[in-house]
Scaffold this motif. Structure first.
Motif, PDB file in Angstrom:
ATOM      1  N   ASP A 175      -0.541  11.849   4.542  1.00 53.24           N
ATOM      2  CA  ASP A 175      -1.396  11.148   5.507  1.00 53.24           C
ATOM      3  C   ASP A 175      -1.077   9.652   5.519  1.00 53.24           C
ATOM      4  O   ASP A 175      -0.797   9.043   4.474  1.00 53.24           O
ATOM      5  CB  ASP A 175      -2.870  11.354   5.149  1.00 53.24           C
ATOM      6  CG  ASP A 175      -3.291  12.804   5.301  1.00 53.24           C
ATOM      7  OD1 ASP A 175      -2.593  13.544   6.013  1.00 53.24           O
ATOM      8  OD2 ASP A 175      -4.327  13.188   4.711  1.00 53.24           O
ATOM      9  N   THR A 191      -7.285   6.882   8.530  1.00 52.89           N
ATOM     10  CA  THR A 191      -6.441   7.921   7.943  1.00 52.89           C
ATOM     11  C   THR A 191      -5.951   8.829   9.061  1.00 52.89           C
ATOM     12  O   THR A 191      -6.760   9.407   9.799  1.00 52.89           O
ATOM     13  CB  THR A 191      -7.214   8.751   6.905  1.00 52.89           C
ATOM     14  OG1 THR A 191      -7.746   7.881   5.902  1.00 52.89           O
ATOM     15  CG2 THR A 191      -6.304   9.785   6.252  1.00 52.89           C
ATOM     16  N   LYS A 244      -2.355   6.101   5.675  1.00 52.73           N
ATOM     17  CA  LYS A 244      -3.593   5.378   5.382  1.00 52.73           C
ATOM     18  C   LYS A 244      -3.361   3.884   5.590  1.00 52.73           C
ATOM     19  O   LYS A 244      -2.372   3.332   5.099  1.00 52.73           O
ATOM     20  CB  LYS A 244      -4.038   5.650   3.943  1.00 52.73           C
ATOM     21  CG  LYS A 244      -4.381   7.110   3.667  1.00 52.73           C
ATOM     22  CD  LYS A 244      -4.850   7.318   2.245  1.00 52.73           C
ATOM     23  CE  LYS A 244      -5.194   8.791   1.991  1.00 52.73           C
ATOM     24  NZ  LYS A 244      -5.667   9.017   0.596  1.00 52.73           N
ATOM     25  N   TRP A 245      -4.332   3.284   6.299  1.00 50.41           N
ATOM     26  CA  TRP A 245      -4.217   1.845   6.593  1.00 50.41           C
ATOM     27  C   TRP A 245      -5.603   1.235   6.555  1.00 50.41           C
ATOM     28  O   TRP A 245      -6.568   1.838   7.030  1.00 50.41           O
ATOM     29  CB  TRP A 245      -3.587   1.615   7.962  1.00 50.41           C
ATOM     30  CG  TRP A 245      -3.236   0.182   8.228  1.00 50.41           C
ATOM     31  CD1 TRP A 245      -4.011  -0.752   8.822  1.00 50.41           C
ATOM     32  CD2 TRP A 245      -2.021  -0.459   7.900  1.00 50.41           C
ATOM     33  NE1 TRP A 245      -3.365  -1.954   8.890  1.00 50.41           N
ATOM     34  CE2 TRP A 245      -2.113  -1.794   8.315  1.00 50.41           C
ATOM     35  CE3 TRP A 245      -0.830  -0.028   7.279  1.00 50.41           C
ATOM     36  CZ2 TRP A 245      -1.097  -2.719   8.154  1.00 50.41           C
ATOM     37  CZ3 TRP A 245       0.190  -0.949   7.115  1.00 50.41           C
ATOM     38  CH2 TRP A 245       0.055  -2.287   7.559  1.00 50.41           C
ATOM     39  N   ASN A 263       0.809  -1.223   0.000  1.00 49.34           N
ATOM     40  CA  ASN A 263       0.000   0.000   0.000  1.00 49.34           C
ATOM     41  C   ASN A 263       0.841   1.272   0.000  1.00 49.34           C
ATOM     42  O   ASN A 263       0.275   2.374  -0.005  1.00 49.34           O
ATOM     43  CB  ASN A 263      -0.933   0.011   1.214  1.00 49.34           C
ATOM     44  CG  ASN A 263      -1.935  -1.126   1.180  1.00 49.34           C
ATOM     45  OD1 ASN A 263      -2.291  -1.628   0.112  1.00 49.34           O
ATOM     46  ND2 ASN A 263      -2.394  -1.530   2.357  1.00 49.34           N
ATOM     47  N   THR A 293       2.711   2.875   2.318  1.00 48.56           N
ATOM     48  CA  THR A 293       2.307   3.727   3.434  1.00 48.56           C
ATOM     49  C   THR A 293       3.298   4.870   3.635  1.00 48.56           C
ATOM     50  O   THR A 293       4.478   4.776   3.261  1.00 48.56           O
ATOM     51  CB  THR A 293       2.210   2.896   4.722  1.00 48.56           C
ATOM     52  OG1 THR A 293       3.476   2.277   4.983  1.00 48.56           O
ATOM     53  CG2 THR A 293       1.138   1.837   4.597  1.00 48.56           C
ATOM     54  N   LYS A 320     -11.033   1.559   7.369  1.00 51.15           N
ATOM     55  CA  LYS A 320     -10.036   2.419   6.737  1.00 51.15           C
ATOM     56  C   LYS A 320      -9.710   3.561   7.688  1.00 51.15           C
ATOM     57  O   LYS A 320     -10.569   4.368   8.031  1.00 51.15           O
ATOM     58  CB  LYS A 320     -10.559   2.974   5.414  1.00 51.15           C
ATOM     59  CG  LYS A 320      -9.539   3.818   4.659  1.00 51.15           C
ATOM     60  CD  LYS A 320     -10.105   4.299   3.334  1.00 51.15           C
ATOM     61  CE  LYS A 320      -9.073   5.140   2.586  1.00 51.15           C
ATOM     62  NZ  LYS A 320      -9.599   5.627   1.281  1.00 51.15           N
TER      63      LYS A 320
END
Length: 350
Positions: free
Chosen positions: A119, A110, A121-122, A61, A63, A108
Motif C-alpha cells: 500500500d 493509504t 502511504k503518505w 518514509n 514509500t 494520512k
C-alpha cells in the motif's frame, strides 16, 4: 501530468468525525509539486511541497512508489495522491484519516496498489495559515459567485416579464379571433404557463426554515461541475492585521474634544457671515457714537404679515460731536454780539 486544480469539496474521510465541523479540501497538483488547503470555515491549514521536498519525504518514509527511481515515478506518485483526496472516488481502495499534529493537522492517505506492491502511504503535514488565505481562497470566490448568480437571476426576471407581456397580447389576440388558447395548450402545468410569473410566490418556494451547516455545505460543495465565476483580486497580507493601524484609546482616559458647532437650518452663508462679520468703519477717539452688530433678522418665510411693520422715519442723530477750537471762537463771537449791543442800548437809554 498537467496542472489540475480540484475545487473545494468535503474532505473524503474514511471514518467521519462527528465532533468536527464540515471540513473542505482544495488541492492543486502538477507533475512535480502539490498544494493542499483544508478549512473548517473558520481556520485554514495548508501544505505546499516542491519536487525536492517530495523526494525527501518519500525517501524518509520509504514509500511503495519511489519517485527517485526514474523520472516517470514522481508523476505516478502524485496522481495516486490526487486520486486519494479527490471527490469523485467511490471505491474502498483508499483510506483517508485525520490526526492532530505537533503544530497543525495531519492527513494520512493509504492507497491500495496492485500486487506485489504494498500500500502507498503518505502523510500530508498541514500547518495553520492566516485568515487572509481563507478569504482569498474561499470567501471572495464564492461571494463573487453569489453576486454573479444574483445578477443572472435579476436578468432572468426581466426576460420573463417581457415574455409575459408578449404572451398576454398573443392570448388576447387569439381570443379575439375566436381561438381557444386553453384548449390548444392543454391542462395541468402547461396551462399554468399562460399565467403571469409570480416572482414573490416563486421566491417563497425557496425560503423556508433554518438549515443545518452540514446540509448546506454538502449541497454547495458536492456538485460535480466547478462553477464558472469571474476572478477576484485577493487581499494583501496586511489585511489580516488592519486593526494595528487604529489609534490607541489612551488607557480609558477621555481626551478633550472640541465643542461641536450648533447646527442651524439654512445656515450656510449666514453662519459664515456671523462667524466673520464685515468690519465696520473705525471709530475715532473723538466720536462718542457706538455701533452695535446685530444678528441677521429672521427670514421672510418665518415672519407673519402682522409682524411686518411699515418703515419708520429715521430722525438724524443728535449733534453731540466735540467742536474744533476755531469753531468755538466763532460761535462765541456770534453769541456775544447781541448781548454786547443790548448793553450799549441800555447805556444810551439809561
Amino acid at each position: 501530468m498537467p496542472l489540475t486544480k480540484t475545487p473545494w469539496h468535503p474532505l473524503p474521510l474514511t471514518i467521519s468525525n462527528r465532533s468536527a465541523p464540515p471540513l473542505l479540501l482544495q488541492s492543486t497538483f502538477t507533475s512535480t509539486t502539490y498544494t493542499i488547503h483544508l478549512t473548517d470555515l473558520v481556520n485554514i491549514w495548508s501544505e505546499s511541497l516542491s519536487k525536492r521536498e517530495i523526494l525527501a519525504r518519500a525517501e524518509r518514509n520509504s514509500t511503495a512508489i519511489d519517485p527517485s527511481e526514474d523520472v516517470s515515478q514522481l508523476p505516478i506518485l502524485l496522481e495516486k495522491l490526487e486520486y486519494a483526496l479527490g471527490r469523485k472516488r467511490d471505491d474502498d481502495a483508499v483510506d483517508v484519516e485525520i490526526f492532530l499534529g505537533k503544530s497543525g493537522l495531519r492527513l494520512k492517505a493509504t492507497v491500495e496498489l496492485p500486487k506485489p506492491l504494498g500500500d502507498l502511504k503518505w502523510v500530508f503535514e498541514l500547518q495553520p495559515v492566516g485568515g487572509v488565505e481563507l478569504v482569498n481562497l474561499l470567501v471572495l470566490p464564492y461571494l463573487s459567485e453569489v453576486a454573479t448568480l444574483r445578477d443572472m437571476v435579476e436578468s432572468l426576471m426581466t426576460v420573463v416579464k417581457e415574455k409575459d407581456t408578449v404572451l398576454e397580447r398573443l392570448v388576447e389576440g387569439m381570443g379575439e379571433a375566436g381561438m381557444d388558447v386553453g384548449a390548444m395548450v392543454g391542462g395541468g402545468r402547461r396551462r399554468r404557463g399562460l399565467d403571469k410569473f409570480d416572482v414573490g410566490r416563486w421566491r417563497g418556494e425557496f425560503l423556508g426554515g433554518d438549515r443545518r451547516a452540514g446540509e448546506v455545505v454538502s449541497e454547495v460543495f458536492e456538485q460535480n461541475s466547478e462553477p464558472e465565476i469571474p476572478g477576484v483580486k485577493g487581499l494583501g497580507g496586511e489585511a489580516g492585521e488592519w486593526w494595528r493601524g487604529l489609534d490607541e484609546d489612551g488607557g480609558g482616559e477621555e481626551k478633550e474634544k472640541e465643542p461641536r458647532k450648533k447646527f442651524e437650518p439654512g445656515g450656510g452663508a449666514q453662519e459664515r457671515w456671523l462667524q466673520n462679520p464685515i468690519p465696520g468703519k473705525p471709530v475715532s477717539d473723538t466720536d462718542d457714537d457706538e455701533f452695535e452688530v446685530r444678528r441677521t433678522p429672521p427670514r421672510a418665510s418665518e415672519r407673519t404679515p402682522q409682524s411686518i411693520k411699515k418703515p419708520q422715519s429715521i430722525s438724524p442723530p443728535s449733534f453731540r460731536r466735540k467742536l474744533s477750537p476755531c469753531f468755538k471762537i466763532r460761535l462765541a463771537i456770534q453769541n456775544s454780539t447781541p448781548t454786547h449791543q443790548a448793553s450799549h442800548r441800555e447805556d444810551r437809554w439809561g
